[in-house]
Scaffold this motif. Structure first.
Motif, PDB file in Angstrom:
ATOM      1  N   LYS A 455       0.749  -1.387  -0.012  1.00 14.35           N
ATOM      2  CA  LYS A 455       0.147   0.012   0.022  1.00 14.35           C
ATOM      3  C   LYS A 455       0.972   1.144  -0.058  1.00 14.35           C
ATOM      4  O   LYS A 455       0.580   2.174  -0.747  1.00 14.35           O
ATOM      5  CB  LYS A 455      -0.931   0.090   1.159  1.00 14.35           C
ATOM      6  CG  LYS A 455      -2.014  -1.034   1.086  1.00 14.35           C
ATOM      7  CD  LYS A 455      -3.134  -0.831   2.097  1.00 14.35           C
ATOM      8  CE  LYS A 455      -4.277  -1.608   1.478  1.00 14.35           C
ATOM      9  NZ  LYS A 455      -5.388  -2.048   2.759  1.00 14.35           N
ATOM     10  N   ASP A 461      -5.391  -1.977  -5.212  1.00 11.27           N
ATOM     11  CA  ASP A 461      -6.156  -2.807  -4.110  1.00 11.27           C
ATOM     12  C   ASP A 461      -6.424  -4.160  -4.868  1.00 11.27           C
ATOM     13  O   ASP A 461      -6.438  -5.271  -4.204  1.00 11.27           O
ATOM     14  CB  ASP A 461      -7.302  -2.151  -3.730  1.00 11.27           C
ATOM     15  CG  ASP A 461      -7.222  -0.755  -2.663  1.00 11.27           C
ATOM     16  OD1 ASP A 461      -5.834  -0.921  -2.314  1.00 11.27           O
ATOM     17  OD2 ASP A 461      -8.076  -0.171  -2.416  1.00 11.27           O
ATOM     18  N   GLU A 465      -5.360  -7.912  -3.299  1.00 15.86           N
ATOM     19  CA  GLU A 465      -6.584  -8.823  -3.195  1.00 15.86           C
ATOM     20  C   GLU A 465      -6.306 -10.128  -3.792  1.00 15.86           C
ATOM     21  O   GLU A 465      -6.486 -11.189  -3.309  1.00 15.86           O
ATOM     22  CB  GLU A 465      -8.024  -8.158  -3.190  1.00 15.86           C
ATOM     23  CG  GLU A 465      -9.074  -9.323  -2.938  1.00 15.86           C
ATOM     24  CD  GLU A 465      -9.187  -9.523  -1.601  1.00 15.86           C
ATOM     25  OE1 GLU A 465      -9.902 -10.653  -1.321  1.00 15.86           O
ATOM     26  OE2 GLU A 465      -8.604  -8.903  -0.647  1.00 15.86           O
TER      27      GLU A 465
END
Length: 649
Positions: A455, A461, A465
């Motif tokens: 991050k 994202d 994931e």
């Protein structure tokens, strides 16, 4: 007991160091071969990017005593190549540029680049814009005007020997199934018969089997059956217990000449056969794989197929292009084969091709539509990984989160992508290792630390994931080697189809409905529909026949056909191309119930002299009456008298 124990020295059951065999001047030979080939391809002085890579790899390989492993593998591959059998590489050995230079693997792990075959000038593309050098646009050399060759797959060396270059190399090689036994025997020549052993395996009791053992015990003893929870508790005690021993299909363990096999393991005959030509290590090879060199000499059909194809076509493997547009069109449509998807009942033209001919992969191809070599490698990675495609990349593509070319396919993609995004190389390597072993899903706390770094590096994202869901990932070098084999075979399928089909049915198929295949396109199509309608009631044999019929339908749709079996034209095992160049004559083994031994008998006897009667045929070839009746019905024995007895009246 204490006094007795004090009198006994410390016993080291399994040694802690790696003991490699000795080959004279192994280090010098590896270094010399590497630089000689590099100079031949890239010129002298070498480009900095090549020079630094070789230096980095050789310091790891030579510094940790791995040169002998490389040299032994090189000798095995070279001997196979000299006999006309290409060798495919498995696993991540293709991540090593030294392995490429000395001929262990064909995969070139350098960034995509142009290379002039005339003046050795090169141009490297290091910005990550191309996944594979084969996808670079055609270009002429800026120095001499010769058409550039294109290569490079962008695979980091770290995925093979670890970030510090000290992981014991595991070199897995795919030899032709026809040549594998010769390769095994050659290890005895290299290291001495007393120093090589087949790698032993131990089969253990599985969970469900243990559950059955416990239930069986209570039933046999006439005892009251306990609750399921108690059965499960008792089954845990049986799970993982040794049940049987076996041997690795291609693993050869090498004991150095200055050590004894009993320094590491007892040995035994496989299946207690005292006449076996090979001994097997008694301890499972995993128990000693950090101590002794294990060579993986595996059997595979792809090298056999390419041997047959090059023998038939008189072509050289290196002359087959890796960027043929017709070949890449097969991964989304059968148009290049001259047929429609309705005619062959398949959306793609990949039936029968290595790695891309199964229903699972064909469905994946339909969703992803790969059009470049880099994208094909990604499909291979996705199809071999666990939780990399289903509920992961598949959903990202379906929901238009990212295009196919951006999803994660192979483990190496993670390290290369993160470094290109500015993540520190050491962290990028550790994140790749954490993810590819499935730890991101098993160890949420450990993953939080890496997630924080991702991050902070502004990684999207969806990417984070996607990493979290992965359970296992395929190495890019392995996927690349398989895709190179696939593209070569596909080239023959497009441009020399009769050679392709003769080879495919000879090497890859074992169950046939030969009567249906001989009748032609319409009969084959009817049979496919009939078997498809059976659904889950199909037997394993019928599933295999269905695959063979699918390729038969495609072949006949392209204007080729199967001829009748012929006592004097048919081979024992291979499909023969008839004089018209459009007909395949089936071998004797395609007759249901006729084994290889009888097939060989018929073929050899037919070569010696003609059969004068069915009686003569039966006696000479040792064929059962059931098979003779079947061959009568198929018309193979037509016009042949029943007996050898002459009648005067």
């Amino acid at each position: 007991t204490q006094a007795m124990a004090d009198q006994i020295d410390e016993v080291e059951v399994v040694k802690k160091d790696l003991y490699t065999p000795f080959i004279d001047r192994a280090e010098e030979q590896v270094a010399e071969m590497t630089y000689a080939r590099a100079f031949e391809l890239y010129g002298n002085p070498l480009p900095d990017i090549i020079d630094l890579r070789i230096e980095k790899e050789l310091s790891s390989i030579l510094g940790n005593g791995f040169a002998v492993i490389y040299l032994a593998s090189q000798m095995l591959v070279n001997r196979s190549n000299e006999r006309g059998y290409l060798v495919g590489s498995r696993g991540s050995v293709g991540s090593s540029f030294v392995a490429t230079m000395i001929g262990i693997t064909e995969v070139n792990p350098m960034p995509p680049h142009y290379l002039c075959p005339n003046c050795q000038h090169s141009e490297f593309i290091t910005d990550g814009s191309y996944g594979s050098g084969f996808d670079l646009p055609d270009k002429e050399c800026s120095e001499c005007g010769t058409e550039y060759k294109k290569d490079g797959q962008d695979i980091p060396f770290e995925t093979f020997l670890g970030f510090d270059g000290d992981k014991v190399p595991d070199i897995d090689l795919n030899f032709s199934s026809e040549y594998q036994a010769n390769a095994h025997d050659y290890t005895k020549v290299l290291f001495g018969e007393a120093n090589v052993y087949r790698a032993g395996t131990v089969g253990t009791v599985a969970d469900k089997t243990a559950f059955g053992f416990v239930r069986g015990y209570f039933e046999d003893k006439g005892l009251k059956m306990p609750r399921v929870a108690e059965i499960e508790r008792l089954a845990i005690g049986c799970t993982g217990v040794k049940r049987t021993t076996g041997q690795h299909p291609g693993g050869i363990v090498v004991v150095p000449g200055y050590m004894d096999i009993f320094d590491f393991t007892p040995y035994q005959y496989p299946a207690d056969d005292p006449n076996s030509r090979w001994y097997t290590t008694h301890f499972e090879y995993h128990a000693i794989d950090q101590d002794l060199l294990k060579l993986d000499i595996l059997a595979h059909d792809d090298p056999t197929m390419l041997k047959y194809l090059t023998d038939l076509s008189k072509m050289k493997i290196e002359d087959i292009p890796m960027d043929d547009k017709d070949v890449f069109s097969l991964f989304s449509s059968p148009k290049a084969l001259g047929v429609t998807k309705e005619e062959i009942m398949c959306e793609t033209g990949t039936l029968g091709l290595p790695e891309t001919g199964t229903k699972f992969v064909i469905n994946m191809l339909v969703e992803t539509r790969p059009s470049t070599f880099g994208e094909l490698v990604k499909v291979s990675g996705l199809s071999h990984g666990t939780d990399v495609w289903a509920n992961n990349a598949q959903e990202l593509i379906r929901n238009n989160v990212v295009p196919f070319k951006e999803v994660i396919g192979c483990r190496d993609d993670i390290m290369v992508y993160l470094i290109n995004q500015g993540i520190e190389p050491g962290s990028a390597f550790k994140i790749m290792e954490f993810v590819r072993k499935g730890k991101a899903s098993k160890d949420p706390e450990g993953w939080k630390n890496w997630e924080k770094i991702l991050k902070e590096g502004n990684i999207a994202d969806w990417y984070i994931e996607s990493c979290r869901k992965i359970k296992y990932m395929f190495p890019k070098a392995h996927a690349t080697a398989y895709c190179m084999m696939c593209c070569r075979v596909a080239w023959f399928k497009v441009h020399m189809p009769i050679y392709y089909y003769a080879t495919y049915f000879s090497v890859r198929c074992f169950d046939f409905d030969i009567e249906t295949m001989i009748k032609g396109y319409n009969s084959i199509k009817e049979k496919i529909i009939e078997l498809n309608n059976k659904g889950y009631d199909r037997t394993n044999k019928e599933d295999n026949i269905l695959d063979v019929l699918a390729s038969s339908l495609e072949m006949t749709a392209r204007g080729f056909n199967f001829g009748h079996l012929d006592l004097y034209k048919s081979h024992a095992k291979r499909f023969i191309i008839d004089e018209d160049g459009k007909t395949l004559i089936p071998p004797f083994r395609t007759i249901d119930g006729l084994g290889d031994v009888v097939a060989n008998n018929i073929y050899e006897e037919a070569k010696k002299k003609r059969f004068i009667s069915i009686e003569d045929f039966t006696n000479r070839c040792k064929v059962s009456t059931t098979l003779v009746d079947k061959m009568r019905i198929m018309g193979i024995l037509k016009d042949m008298p029943e007996t050898s007895q002459l009648t005067l009246f």
